[in-house]
Design an enzyme around this catalytic site. Structure first.
Site, short mmCIF file in Angstrom:
data_model
loop_
_atom_site.label_atom_id
_atom_site.label_comp_id
_atom_site.label_asym_id
_atom_site.label_seq_id
_atom_site.Cartn_x
_atom_site.Cartn_y
_atom_site.Cartn_z
N ARG A 261 41.28 49.67 47.17
CA ARG A 261 40.36 48.53 47.19
C ARG A 261 39.48 48.65 48.43
O ARG A 261 39.97 49.01 49.50
CB ARG A 261 41.11 47.19 47.23
N ASP B 8 36.12 55.46 46.25
CA ASP B 8 35.86 55.05 44.87
C ASP B 8 35.70 53.53 44.82
O ASP B 8 35.39 52.97 43.77
CB ASP B 8 37.04 55.49 43.99
N GLU C 122 31.41 45.92 46.77
CA GLU C 122 31.06 46.60 45.51
C GLU C 122 30.66 45.65 44.39
O GLU C 122 29.96 46.05 43.47
CB GLU C 122 32.21 47.51 45.04
N HIS D 153 33.95 53.12 41.42
CA HIS D 153 35.20 52.57 40.86
C HIS D 153 35.50 53.20 39.49
O HIS D 153 35.68 52.51 38.49
CB HIS D 153 35.11 51.04 40.74
P1 NAD Z 1 51.84 49.50 43.00
O1 NAD Z 1 52.08 48.03 43.07
O2 NAD Z 1 52.62 50.33 42.02
O3 NAD Z 1 52.05 50.15 44.45
C1 NAD Z 1 51.57 49.60 45.62
C2 NAD Z 1 52.48 50.07 46.74
O4 NAD Z 1 51.92 49.60 47.97
C3 NAD Z 1 53.91 49.54 46.65
O5 NAD Z 1 54.84 50.58 46.80
C4 NAD Z 1 54.00 48.55 47.81
O6 NAD Z 1 55.31 48.45 48.39
C5 NAD Z 1 53.01 49.17 48.78
N1 NAD Z 1 52.54 48.23 49.79
C6 NAD Z 1 52.35 46.90 49.70
N2 NAD Z 1 51.93 46.41 50.87
C7 NAD Z 1 51.87 47.45 51.73
C8 NAD Z 1 51.54 47.58 53.09
N3 NAD Z 1 51.19 46.51 53.82
N4 NAD Z 1 51.57 48.80 53.64
C9 NAD Z 1 51.95 49.89 52.93
N5 NAD Z 1 52.30 49.83 51.63
C10 NAD Z 1 52.26 48.62 51.05
O7 NAD Z 1 50.28 49.66 42.75
P2 NAD Z 1 49.53 50.93 42.14
O8 NAD Z 1 49.51 50.83 40.65
O9 NAD Z 1 50.03 52.15 42.78
O10 NAD Z 1 48.05 50.63 42.62
C11 NAD Z 1 47.70 50.64 44.00
C12 NAD Z 1 46.32 50.02 44.15
O11 NAD Z 1 45.36 50.90 43.54
C13 NAD Z 1 46.14 48.70 43.39
O12 NAD Z 1 46.51 47.60 44.19
C14 NAD Z 1 44.69 48.67 43.07
O13 NAD Z 1 44.03 47.91 44.05
C15 NAD Z 1 44.24 50.13 43.16
N6 NAD Z 1 43.73 50.67 41.89
C16 NAD Z 1 42.50 51.25 41.88
C17 NAD Z 1 42.00 51.80 40.70
C18 NAD Z 1 40.65 52.48 40.63
O14 NAD Z 1 40.14 52.71 39.53
N7 NAD Z 1 40.06 52.85 41.75
C19 NAD Z 1 42.75 51.71 39.53
C20 NAD Z 1 44.01 51.12 39.58
C21 NAD Z 1 44.49 50.58 40.77
#
Ligand code: NAD
Length: 339
Positions: free
Chosen positions: A241, A265, A270, A302
């Site tokens: 994000r 990305d 955005e 994105h």
């Molecule tokens: P997820 O919930 O499976 O994993 C997130 C991880 O971050 C977890 O292991 C959690 O413990 C950890 N976390 C939480 N707070 C933290 C902190 N303060 N410091 C370090 N780690 C921390 O989520 P995911 O499916 O892996 O997705 C991650 C992020 O990717 C989403 O939140 C979303 O914003 C982003 N995303 C982007 C796209 C894109 O197209 N660019 C697509 C999907 C998701």
């Protein structure tokens, strides 16, 4: 399902819908719902357009604030379905007070996002974006295209959930040393060779990739203080994000060479830019213009999620979530933000 075994059709209004959303959701509309696709963002001014629907379906840049929730509630909306994983754009407290149920697609294709992060890293490192343009102009010189071997380098991963885990595995395959920071260590990853360290230690890696969610704790996680710990010339990739990175500080670090390459990305501002063709417009956002001017910055709009497999999963899971919520049936706990 209705008492006669027939699915009750619902009207679902999609905000920020793109032509590809229409294609995939129409293709997988197995419950025969009335799907209405609007290309505009959901906000206080546009919420009225959900009149007559039972559910709204929103994406990453729709602003589902408390005021929007109130408007949706007044229209009789009982379900807000996010067709994405992140949910930082919705006021869950407001939805809870209004009795609106909220669902998301927790893991539609972690590999899609992880692979895009790797694509950005490879492009920036081996400068294939420049090589492509050069060769088209019959410029076959290699001057300025030198990269470095990923093999043997240290990759720091912040957040090892679904996407971070997939990214770690790819980088292990490249022969990198993978260090990670997360609130919870993943035992499977540790068994595969990932070493969990403090945030400060992880910031010292050659390459850093962000995969944690955006929330109050992680907003501007990459700021002047954390950048100070990084190696000179670090490669920073953000597919998570935009708000994780303090944009102005990243620009300063790019100017000084502290950040050697930046792949994003996602971008803090955005919602005013991405998912639209603004090629005829004068862009008022000076930060994105500055970022676009660096030769070592790669910006994609994105698109990390955007694969056939992910779109199919997004459409089927979202429609299934809505169906289960409408039947008061049990939802995958990770998909149910408010069930
Ligand atoms: P997820 O919930 O499976 O994993 C997130 C991880 O971050 C977890 O292991 C959690 O413990 C950890 N976390 C939480 N707070 C933290 C902190 N303060 N410091 C370090 N780690 C921390 O989520 P995911 O499916 O892996 O997705 C991650 C992020 O990717 C989403 O939140 C979303 O914003 C982003 N995303 C982007 C796209 C894109 O197209 N660019 C697509 C999907 C998701």
């Amino acid at each position: 399902m209705g008492s006669l075994g027939v699915y009750l059709s619902m009207k679902i209004v999609f905000f920020s819908a793109q032509p590809y959303d229409k294609t995939f959701f129409a293709r997988f509309n197995q419950f025969d719902h009335d799907l209405v696709f609007l290309d505009i963002q959901l906000n206080e001014q546009t919420a009225e357009l959900a009149a007559g629907a039972q559910a709204v379906c929103v994406f990453v840049n729709d602003k589902v604030s408390a005021a929007v929730v109130q408007k949706l509630s007044a229209l009789g909306i009982s379900i807000i379905a996010l067709r994405c994983a992140g949910f930082n754009n919705i006021d869950l407290e407001a939805a809870k007070s209004a009795g609106i149920r909220v669902c998301r697609v927790p893991a539609y294709s972690p590999e899609a996002v992880a692979e895009h992060a790797v694509a950005m890293l490879l492009t920036l490192n081996r400068k294939t974006h420049k090589a492509y343009n050069r060769v088209r102009e019959q410029n076959f010189s290699l001057q300025g295209l030198i990269g470095f071997n990923l093999h043997g380098k240290t990759v720091g991963v912040i957040g090892t959930g679904n996407i971070g885990k997939a990214f770690c595995k790819i980088m292990l395959g490249f022969g990198c040393k993978v260090v990670a920071f997360d609130l919870i260590a993943n035992k499977d990853l540790e068994a595969e060779g990932v070493v969990y360290q403090s945030l400060i230690e992880v910031l010292k890696a050659d390459i850093i990739s962000l995969h944690c969610p955006l929330n109050e704790q992680t907003k501007h996680l990459i700021n002047a203080d954390t950048i100070a710990y990084m190696k000179h010339g670090v490669v920073l990739i953000n597919t998570s994000r935009g708000g994780l990175v303090h944009t102005k500080e990243a620009i300063k670090a790019l100017k000084s060479g502290k950040i050697g390459a930046l792949g994003i990305d996602v971008y803090e501002q955005e919602e005013k830019l991405f998912f639209r063709n603004l090629s005829e417009d004068i862009i008022q956002d000076d930060d994105i213009q500055r970022l676009m001017s660096f030769p070592n910055v790669l910006i994609t709009a994105h698109q990390a999620f955007f694969t056939e497999e992910a779109m199919e999963q997004i459409a089927t899971t979202t429609l299934n979530n809505i169906q289960l919520l409408s039947e008061n049936a049990k939802l995958n706990p990770q998909a149910a933000l408010l069930a």
